[in-house]
Write an enzyme that holds these catalytic residues in place. Structure first.
Site, PDB file in Angstrom:
ATOM      1  N   ARG A   1       9.144   2.900   9.643  1.00 43.41           N
ATOM      2  CA  ARG A   1       7.828   2.656   9.034  1.00 43.41           C
ATOM      3  C   ARG A   1       7.772   1.233   8.487  1.00 43.41           C
ATOM      4  O   ARG A   1       6.748   0.554   8.606  1.00 43.41           O
ATOM      5  CB  ARG A   1       7.569   3.673   7.921  1.00 43.41           C
ATOM      6  CG  ARG A   1       6.258   3.461   7.173  1.00 43.41           C
ATOM      7  CD  ARG A   1       5.944   4.648   6.293  1.00 43.41           C
ATOM      8  NE  ARG A   1       4.941   4.354   5.291  1.00 43.41           N
ATOM      9  CZ  ARG A   1       3.623   4.328   5.504  1.00 43.41           C
ATOM     10  NH1 ARG A   1       3.152   4.588   6.707  1.00 43.41           N
ATOM     11  NH2 ARG A   1       2.776   4.056   4.530  1.00 43.41           N
ATOM     12  N   HIS A  10      -1.699   2.659   2.784  1.00 35.71           N
ATOM     13  CA  HIS A  10      -1.229   2.394   1.427  1.00 35.71           C
ATOM     14  C   HIS A  10      -2.421   2.446   0.485  1.00 35.71           C
ATOM     15  O   HIS A  10      -3.402   1.730   0.685  1.00 35.71           O
ATOM     16  CB  HIS A  10      -0.579   1.009   1.332  1.00 35.71           C
ATOM     17  CG  HIS A  10       0.762   0.927   1.984  1.00 35.71           C
ATOM     18  ND1 HIS A  10       1.245  -0.241   2.543  1.00 35.71           N
ATOM     19  CD2 HIS A  10       1.732   1.864   2.173  1.00 35.71           C
ATOM     20  CE1 HIS A  10       2.454  -0.012   3.039  1.00 35.71           C
ATOM     21  NE2 HIS A  10       2.767   1.248   2.829  1.00 35.71           N
ATOM     22  N   ARG A  15       4.887   8.467   7.995  1.00 33.10           N
ATOM     23  CA  ARG A  15       5.989   8.850   7.130  1.00 33.10           C
ATOM     24  C   ARG A  15       6.725  10.004   7.814  1.00 33.10           C
ATOM     25  O   ARG A  15       6.137  10.737   8.602  1.00 33.10           O
ATOM     26  CB  ARG A  15       5.474   9.274   5.754  1.00 33.10           C
ATOM     27  CG  ARG A  15       4.695   8.158   5.045  1.00 33.10           C
ATOM     28  CD  ARG A  15       4.099   8.666   3.742  1.00 33.10           C
ATOM     29  NE  ARG A  15       3.389   7.589   3.036  1.00 33.10           N
ATOM     30  CZ  ARG A  15       2.105   7.316   3.189  1.00 33.10           C
ATOM     31  NH1 ARG A  15       1.373   8.035   4.027  1.00 33.10           N
ATOM     32  NH2 ARG A  15       1.533   6.319   2.530  1.00 33.10           N
ATOM     33  N   HIS A  18      12.631   5.746   7.155  1.00 27.90           N
ATOM     34  CA  HIS A  18      11.696   4.794   6.551  1.00 27.90           C
ATOM     35  C   HIS A  18      11.886   3.375   7.105  1.00 27.90           C
ATOM     36  O   HIS A  18      10.968   2.552   7.020  1.00 27.90           O
ATOM     37  CB  HIS A  18      11.849   4.777   5.031  1.00 27.90           C
ATOM     38  CG  HIS A  18      10.758   4.011   4.343  1.00 27.90           C
ATOM     39  ND1 HIS A  18       9.451   4.425   4.349  1.00 27.90           N
ATOM     40  CD2 HIS A  18      10.771   2.838   3.652  1.00 27.90           C
ATOM     41  CE1 HIS A  18       8.713   3.553   3.691  1.00 27.90           C
ATOM     42  NE2 HIS A  18       9.487   2.582   3.265  1.00 27.90           N
ATOM     43  N   TYR A  34       6.349  -5.149   1.019  1.00 29.18           N
ATOM     44  CA  TYR A  34       6.984  -5.286   2.326  1.00 29.18           C
ATOM     45  C   TYR A  34       6.953  -6.744   2.778  1.00 29.18           C
ATOM     46  O   TYR A  34       7.924  -7.273   3.313  1.00 29.18           O
ATOM     47  CB  TYR A  34       6.228  -4.448   3.363  1.00 29.18           C
ATOM     48  CG  TYR A  34       6.432  -2.957   3.261  1.00 29.18           C
ATOM     49  CD1 TYR A  34       7.259  -2.292   4.154  1.00 29.18           C
ATOM     50  CD2 TYR A  34       5.773  -2.203   2.296  1.00 29.18           C
ATOM     51  CE1 TYR A  34       7.425  -0.915   4.090  1.00 29.18           C
ATOM     52  CE2 TYR A  34       5.931  -0.836   2.209  1.00 29.18           C
ATOM     53  CZ  TYR A  34       6.764  -0.200   3.111  1.00 29.18           C
ATOM     54  OH  TYR A  34       6.933   1.152   3.040  1.00 29.18           O
ATOM     55  N   LYS A  88      -0.008  11.830   2.094  1.00 27.86           N
ATOM     56  CA  LYS A  88       0.266  12.084   0.679  1.00 27.86           C
ATOM     57  C   LYS A  88      -0.948  12.693  -0.002  1.00 27.86           C
ATOM     58  O   LYS A  88      -2.079  12.304   0.262  1.00 27.86           O
ATOM     59  CB  LYS A  88       0.649  10.773  -0.018  1.00 27.86           C
ATOM     60  CG  LYS A  88       2.042  10.268   0.313  1.00 27.86           C
ATOM     61  CD  LYS A  88       2.373   9.033  -0.506  1.00 27.86           C
ATOM     62  CE  LYS A  88       3.805   8.577  -0.302  1.00 27.86           C
ATOM     63  NZ  LYS A  88       4.131   7.390  -1.121  1.00 27.86           N
TER      64      LYS A  88
END
Length: 218
Positions: A163, A186, A70, A160, A195, A96
């Site tokens: 990514r 994820h 990210r 993004h 995606y 995150k």
């Protein structure tokens, strides 16, 4: 948009935490609205950053497009986060929620990072024009410049997209959805599926069926 605004404030260390953390959010659409680059577009981007005189360009594209980081993870990476584990060069990534993981560096990415580090011993891996830590805004400007140099006809280039390219390239290469989820870090496999759905829906769009029908002359 409010939640996204506060998230950026936390990432940029303007606020210690988001006041919108406990706000009930609307349902997430089953498909990702962001589309990645095609294989040819990404290759053109790689070529442009390798030829760039800015030593950070190759690392930005490699860290986002070949590692799937990210943008805040790439910009937040420090030289001290580089190490070696069991014969592999690795990068300590703070993701995150403050979660820390070790990400192995493929040779191309390692070379790109070494170029950006330029024999320095400490400090951020990615730097801006003032030799300070590169932020998401500076990274976006560099990516837009590279996209223009590579003659990519993209309405709005942003970090993004790389990514997203990382995820869809692995899916196209036949990597299992579970392995892609792990590589992309994820937490929920449904994120990875979003995606995949966006990619497949374009490949199977009815427009291609109509075009094939017209070309056949039947």
């Amino acid at each position: 948009m409010v939640i996204g605004f506060y998230r950026v404030c936390v990432i940029d260390e303007i606020l210690p935490h988001s006041p919108a953390d406990y706000v009930r959010r609307p349902l997430v659409p089953p498909e990702s609205p962001t589309l990645g680059l095609s294989h040819l577009q990404f290759e053109a981007m790689i070529t442009a950053d390798r030829l760039s005189t800015n030593i950070n360009d190759y690392a930005v594209v490699a860290m986002l497009g070949l590692l799937g980081l990210r943008i805040f993870e790439a910009c937040g990476a420090n030289i001290a986060d580089l190490s070696e584990e069991h014969g592999h060069r690795v990068l300590k990534v703070r993701g995150k929620g403050g979660k820390v993981v070790l990400v192995p560096l493929p040779p191309a990415v390692a070379r790109a990072i070494d170029r950006a580090v330029d024999e320095r011993d400490d400090g951020p891996i990615l730097r801006n024009a003032r030799d300070a830590r590169m932020d998401r805004h500076a990274a976006t400007r560099r990516l837009k410049h590279l996209a223009k140099t590579a003659d990519l006809r993209i309405p709005k280039m942003h970090p993004h997209m790389l990514r997203h390219t990382f995820v869809t390239t692995m899916l196209d290469a036949g990597v299992s959805l579970r392995d892609v989820q792990i590589a992309a870090r994820h937490a929920d496999p449904r994120t990875t599926i979003r995606y995949d759905r966006a990619r497949k829906n374009l490949h199977r769009h009815p427009n291609y069926i109509l075009a094939a029908f017209m070309a056949s002359g039947t």
